[in-house]
Write a protein that holds these residues in place. Structure first.
Motif, PDB file in Angstrom:
ATOM      1  N   CYS A  18       8.913 -26.282  70.696  1.00 46.50           N
ATOM      2  CA  CYS A  18       9.969 -27.013  70.098  1.00 46.50           C
ATOM      3  C   CYS A  18      11.247 -26.448  69.555  1.00 46.50           C
ATOM      4  O   CYS A  18      12.446 -26.768  70.164  1.00 46.50           O
ATOM      5  CB  CYS A  18       9.463 -27.901  68.793  1.00 46.50           C
ATOM      6  SG  CYS A  18       8.726 -26.573  67.372  1.00 46.50           S
ATOM      7  N   GLU A  19      11.062 -25.106  69.309  1.00 45.21           N
ATOM      8  CA  GLU A  19      12.415 -24.334  69.134  1.00 45.21           C
ATOM      9  C   GLU A  19      13.129 -23.891  70.262  1.00 45.21           C
ATOM     10  O   GLU A  19      14.409 -23.985  70.199  1.00 45.21           O
ATOM     11  CB  GLU A  19      12.021 -23.114  68.285  1.00 45.21           C
ATOM     12  CG  GLU A  19      11.418 -23.040  67.003  1.00 45.21           C
ATOM     13  CD  GLU A  19      11.000 -21.880  66.147  1.00 45.21           C
ATOM     14  OE1 GLU A  19      10.792 -22.009  64.969  1.00 45.21           O
ATOM     15  OE2 GLU A  19      10.935 -20.751  66.996  1.00 45.21           O
ATOM     16  N   CYS A  22      14.760 -27.240  71.650  1.00 48.21           N
ATOM     17  CA  CYS A  22      16.123 -27.369  70.651  1.00 48.21           C
ATOM     18  C   CYS A  22      17.239 -26.583  71.106  1.00 48.21           C
ATOM     19  O   CYS A  22      18.137 -27.068  71.212  1.00 48.21           O
ATOM     20  CB  CYS A  22      15.752 -27.370  69.309  1.00 48.21           C
ATOM     21  SG  CYS A  22      16.953 -27.647  68.040  1.00 48.21           S
ATOM     22  N   CYS A 124      12.512 -31.584  71.228  1.00 51.37           N
ATOM     23  CA  CYS A 124      11.151 -31.131  70.572  1.00 51.37           C
ATOM     24  C   CYS A 124      10.054 -32.117  71.027  1.00 51.37           C
ATOM     25  O   CYS A 124       9.115 -31.733  71.095  1.00 51.37           O
ATOM     26  CB  CYS A 124      11.514 -30.803  69.327  1.00 51.37           C
ATOM     27  SG  CYS A 124      12.137 -32.165  68.249  1.00 51.37           S
ATOM     28  N   CYS A 128       6.864 -30.935  73.372  1.00 52.90           N
ATOM     29  CA  CYS A 128       5.524 -30.598  72.702  1.00 52.90           C
ATOM     30  C   CYS A 128       4.431 -30.716  73.578  1.00 52.90           C
ATOM     31  O   CYS A 128       4.220 -32.012  74.131  1.00 52.90           O
ATOM     32  CB  CYS A 128       5.716 -31.430  71.502  1.00 52.90           C
ATOM     33  SG  CYS A 128       4.160 -30.985  70.676  1.00 52.90           S
TER      34      CYS A 128
END
Length: 642
Positions: A18-19, A22, A124, A128
């Protein structure tokens, strides 16, 4: 209600996808240029899951903003950056810590639900791998309510989310590469780790979760290798495609696979690290190129039109080779100058053969030659060729000269017979192993039958103690001023040294060098230490213990404290500036690797200080791209002028 992203912790596997998603989405899909620019608006908290802006219905950040930069709009809390003055009121008001300063602009950043993304939903959520993240709105809340009612009525559906995460992480244990037994490997300088067989590579590749195409392991790699994709290709037996992909981001993948500290980089970032054990990324990377070359594959550059520009590269280490690789693939004429008889720099002459077979560099030189790169070896700039000639004959010059000045201990009798500096010792031994003529300035030193003490705790110290073992030293001791937990060297190398018979002595600080009547080293005066308060570098400083002095007997003392910038008098008067540590200053004209002389670029250890092979290569490749941008800009300027 406002929309927001929520997480089910039972589904989260701490993969950091997710990081990455993003940061890439807000960076136009490109990896950030450096770590300071990696600023995702979602942050993983291990054991809890990702935390991001909740777009509160009564958001305190909105009411605290004095300029109206934060507003309620489109069922979310929006930030208009052009109105932000960076006052940080919102940062202090946010109960989730989901607002932070931007890296460069002096404004704040927060989750904007990625409305600009192609997927039409937050990056994100789309990325996932376990569906732990969801975009919540009225419809989603109604669906969640219905699901929970079903769960409470039917035990069979209970825990399915947790099972999904468990299944993703249910992988067989890490095996890794086999290594020769210590007793056998001590007898020679051959590589101790054996390459993977197809079956071993398949086993390890099968363990990869493929968290995402651009995963956390790829971010942890300074080259941002396409790790999940080349592992998938290796698993499918598509070795040539894997090698092609690997070479898109790395100039020396078979070498990085051997010498990179993967435990601190890609493998340290693997989602399976601390569980079944990280995927052995380095061994797979090594296997791919080794196997592809065996099959006759060659890293041919793309069919590009030869350019008129010529570039001279000073130094055939990883920075210089990385720069040459990118330039040659773009059609630029490249000449590489190096004072050594083989390419590689510290790769060849600083790293012992038991860690890196030197035939790999010989083969790599031939491969680079096939790409059109010309090497001028045994040619030292400033001695055999003036630097001014390069400036006159080439459109740009790259400096990848490394750091070779030895760090001294500052002890009396440091120049006595029997006191040895690490790099000349390792270099001379490597030349002997490679069958090269002895360098009179760095003669070969044999420690056979001697009691050897090596001072230092880094990888260079490990290289020295393990070389001394192979030279059949009588006793080898590594003495370090801090405890083992604070040693900067690779844990793998320390373990290998122990297996080979090296004795480690910690919390010892050298005080003086003792000499015999002939003026040779006979011992090292030591004092025991305890760790005190942390210094400016964050590391605890060793403090001497009064009355604990003793003498450690030795016939040879090897100083392995690392390296610093060496003097380059041949650059005098060429508008290349140095900082107070003797490192080359760069960052001119908006280009990270350009010096104050617009024709001269520099990268690697000579700019940042002694660092990793992979970071030097990454910076060399960046420098090549900046040169290409300069050439394009110059061409456009000439076209406008005409």
């Amino acid at each position: 209600m406002n929309r927001f992203v929520t997480v089910n912790p039972a589904e989260c596997i701490d993969c950091h996808v997710c990081e990455v998603a993003c940061a890439l989405t807000h960076g136009d899909g490109e990896w950030p240029g450096d770590r300071e620019q990696f600023r995702p608006r979602i942050h993983l908290v291990k054991g809890y899951g990702p935390v991001t802006c909740r777009h509160c219905n009564n958001a305190p950040c909105v009411t605290s903003c004095p300029t109206g930069a934060l507003v309620f709009d489109r069922h979310s809390v929006r930030l208009h950056e052009e109105k932000c003055i960076g006052c940080k009121n919102c940062l202090l008001a946010c109960p989730f810590g989901a607002i932070e300063p931007a890296a460069l602009r002096g404004t704040m950043i927060k989750c904007d639900l990625c409305e600009q993304s192609e997927q039409g939903k937050p990056a994100c959520v789309s990325a996932c791998p376990t569906q732990a993240l969801r975009l919540m709105d009225d419809a989603a809340l109604t669906q969640l309510s219905s699901y929970r009612q079903k769960v409470s009525a039917d035990d069979k559906t209970c825990g399915s989310a947790a099972r999904r995460a468990e299944q993703a992480l249910d992988k067989p244990p890490r095996v890794g590469a086999r290594k020769l037994e210590a007793q056998a490997r001590k007898q020679h300088f051959g590589e101790i780790y054996q390459g993977f067989s197809p079956a071993q590579a398949g086993y390890e590749a099968e363990r990869c979760l493929y968290c995402a195409q651009k995963a956390w392991c790829g971010w942890a790699c300074p080259l941002h290798n396409a790790i999940p994709d080349f592992i998938r290709l290796a698993r499918e037996g598509r070795i040539i495609e894997a090698a092609e992909l690997s070479h898109q981001t790395s100039s020396l993948p078979e070498i990085c696979g051997r010498v990179c500290p993967q435990d601190r980089l890609c493998e340290g970032a693997c989602t399976l690290n601390g569980r079944a054990g990280a995927v052995t990324i380095g061994n797979i990377e090594r296997y791919i190129t080794d196997e592809a070359l065996k099959q006759g594959w060659r890293p041919a550059p793309p069919a590009v039109k030869p350019r008129r520009e010529k570039v001279a590269i000073v130094g055939a280490g990883p920075a210089g080779l990385g720069c040459a690789d990118i330039l040659a693939r773009s059609g630029v004429q490249v000449d590489v100058f190096d004072r050594h008889p083989e390419i590689g720099g510290m790769l060849t002459f600083g790293i012992p053969s038991f860690k890196l077979d030197k035939q790999l560099l010989t083969k790599r030189r031939a491969l680079f030659g096939e790409m059109g790169i010309k090497f001028h070896l045994n040619c030292e700039i400033g001695r055999d060729l003036p630097f001014s000639r390069l400036l006159a004959d080439y459109d740009a010059v790259f400096l990848g000269v490394g750091t070779y000045k030895l760090m001294r201990a500052g002890l009396e009798h440091e120049d006595a017979s029997g006191v040895i500096q690490a790099l000349p010792y390792l270099t001379a031994n490597t030349r002997r192993v490679m069958g090269l003529p002895e360098d009179k300035q760095q003669p070969y030193i044999s420690l056979k039958g001697k009691r050897v003490v090596v001072l230092g705790g880094g990888d260079t110290a490990m290289d020295c103690v393990r070389t001394a073992v192979r030279q059949q030293a009588k006793q080898v001791i590594c003495a370090y001023r801090r405890d083992e937990a604070n040693m900067p060297g690779s844990k793998k190398e320390v373990a290998n040294a122990r297996e080979e018979g090296v004795e480690f002595m910690f919390n010892l600080l050298p005080q003086h060098i003792e000499l015999d009547k002939a003026g040779r080293v006979s011992g090292i005066g030591m004092i025991r230490t305890v760790l005190g308060e942390a210094g400016s570098d964050g590391r605890r400083r060793p403090q001497p213990v009064k009355g604990s002095e003793f003498v450690l007997a030795a016939d040879a003392l090897v100083l392995a404290f690392g390296f610093q910038a060496h003097e380059m008098p041949w650059l005098a008067g060429q508008s290349v500036r140095f900082n107070r540590w003797g490192l080359i200053e760069t960052g001119c004209s908006g280009r990270v690797t350009q010096t104050h002389n617009p024709k001269v670029f520099a990268a690697g250890d000579a700019v940042h200080g002694a660092d990793l092979v992979v970071t030097a290569m990454a910076e060399g490749r960046r420098s090549a791209r900046e040169m290409l941008a300069m050439f394009a800009q110059n061409a456009a300027r000439k076209e406008r002028a005409s």
